[in-house]
Design a protein around this motif. Structure first.
Motif, PDB file in Angstrom:
ATOM      1  N   LEU A  91       1.039  -0.911  -0.156  1.00 56.26           N
ATOM      2  CA  LEU A  91       0.014   0.408  -0.244  1.00 56.26           C
ATOM      3  C   LEU A  91       0.810   1.521   0.178  1.00 56.26           C
ATOM      4  O   LEU A  91       0.811   1.890  -0.949  1.00 56.26           O
ATOM      5  N   LEU A  92       2.336   1.124   1.361  1.00 58.23           N
ATOM      6  CA  LEU A  92       2.803   2.806   1.372  1.00 58.23           C
ATOM      7  C   LEU A  92       3.230   2.809  -0.606  1.00 58.23           C
ATOM      8  O   LEU A  92       4.002   4.204  -0.624  1.00 58.23           O
ATOM      9  N   GLU A  93       3.999   2.086  -1.181  1.00 58.26           N
ATOM     10  CA  GLU A  93       4.049   1.982  -2.000  1.00 58.26           C
ATOM     11  C   GLU A  93       3.387   2.741  -3.375  1.00 58.26           C
ATOM     12  O   GLU A  93       4.556   3.183  -4.267  1.00 58.26           O
ATOM     13  N   GLU A 146      10.299  13.662  -0.390  1.00 56.46           N
ATOM     14  CA  GLU A 146       9.808  12.610   0.170  1.00 56.46           C
ATOM     15  C   GLU A 146      10.753  13.084   1.543  1.00 56.46           C
ATOM     16  O   GLU A 146      11.300  11.307   2.819  1.00 56.46           O
ATOM     17  N   PRO A 147       9.879  13.182   2.058  1.00 57.90           N
ATOM     18  CA  PRO A 147      10.119  13.523   3.788  1.00 57.90           C
ATOM     19  C   PRO A 147       9.317  12.442   4.674  1.00 57.90           C
ATOM     20  O   PRO A 147       9.325  12.583   6.046  1.00 57.90           O
ATOM     21  N   TRP A 148       9.532  11.765   4.222  1.00 63.01           N
ATOM     22  CA  TRP A 148       9.114  10.531   5.434  1.00 63.01           C
ATOM     23  C   TRP A 148       9.606   9.167   5.040  1.00 63.01           C
ATOM     24  O   TRP A 148      10.231   8.753   4.571  1.00 63.01           O
ATOM     25  N   ARG A 149       9.138   8.448   6.355  1.00 64.25           N
ATOM     26  CA  ARG A 149       9.543   7.070   6.954  1.00 64.25           C
ATOM     27  C   ARG A 149       8.615   5.875   7.681  1.00 64.25           C
ATOM     28  O   ARG A 149       8.134   6.926   8.364  1.00 64.25           O
ATOM     29  N   PHE A 150       8.805   4.907   7.629  1.00 66.08           N
ATOM     30  CA  PHE A 150       7.372   4.488   7.888  1.00 66.08           C
ATOM     31  C   PHE A 150       8.181   3.154   8.964  1.00 66.08           C
ATOM     32  O   PHE A 150       9.058   2.264   8.972  1.00 66.08           O
ATOM     33  N   ILE A 151       7.439   3.361  10.577  1.00 65.54           N
ATOM     34  CA  ILE A 151       8.348   1.856  11.504  1.00 65.54           C
ATOM     35  C   ILE A 151       6.735   1.708  11.712  1.00 65.54           C
ATOM     36  O   ILE A 151       5.353   1.893  12.350  1.00 65.54           O
TER      37      ILE A 151
END
Length: 194
Positions: free
Chosen positions: A39-41, A53-58
């Protein structure tokens, strides 16, 4: 019928936007990390000025990860609420324990205020993309915010850098119920043409 109304009459995107709900009651089954990543892709194709692209995910879905998150919540609320007693702690742990997964959305904060604002707008757009994609795939989410997103100890607990903070904690799972729609103010009441 106006042309734009005809174009959108049977739009699945229109239906998805209008029917998506914040889900607060989940079935026990966890959404796999592979599904969340898939979904994130697509979600990251949100509008993003200068493509920062100021995001990352945990993704927190293991029992150990959820326990760590619950401990962070408890420590935070003990710090900010004088009346946070044993009963409230147990209720919080029970509530958090009923959520199958948590997606922590990390926002990189630029030194420039205007870039920071643009980046938060981009992350917000990305989160909405994610929620719509999740809804289309039978996955429920609720976007949680609040003071905990800014707490430096919680940041340290999850390895955030000095220039990062949480943009959202998204509770995730398969819906146990679908809430009814709440009435929205028609856009026509808020629309001005010059």
């Amino acid at each position: 019928m106006p042309k734009t109304e005809q174009l959108h009459q049977n739009s699945s995107l229109k239906n998805t936007i209008r029917n998506r709900r914040s889900i607060r009651s989940f079935k026990p089954e966890t959404v796999s990390a592979d599904v969340i990543l898939d979904l994130l892709e697509t979600a990251v194709y949100a509008p993003n000025h200068r493509l920062t692209e100021p995001w990352r995910f945990i993704y927190v879905a293991s029992e150990a990860g959820k326990e760590k998150l619950a401990n962070s919540y408890v420590s935070f609320f003990r710090k900010i609420k004088d009346d946070f007693n044993e009963e409230k702690e147990q209720n919080m742990r029970k509530t958090l324990g009923a959520v199958p997964g948590f997606l922590l959305v990390v926002l990189k904060e630029d030194e420039n205020e205007f870039t920071r604002n643009d980046d938060f707008a981009a992350v917000s757009g990305m989160i909405q993309n994610l929620q719509l994609l999740a809804y289309e795939n039978g996955i429920g989410m609720v976007w949680k915010s609040g003071r905990i997103l800014y707490d430096k100890q919680v940041h340290q607990d999850f390895g955030l850098e000095d220039n990062e903070r949480f943009a959202a904690i998204i509770q995730t799972g398969y819906p146990d119920e679908q809430p009814k729609a709440k009435e929205r103010t028609p856009a026509g009441r808020l629309f001005t043409e010059l």
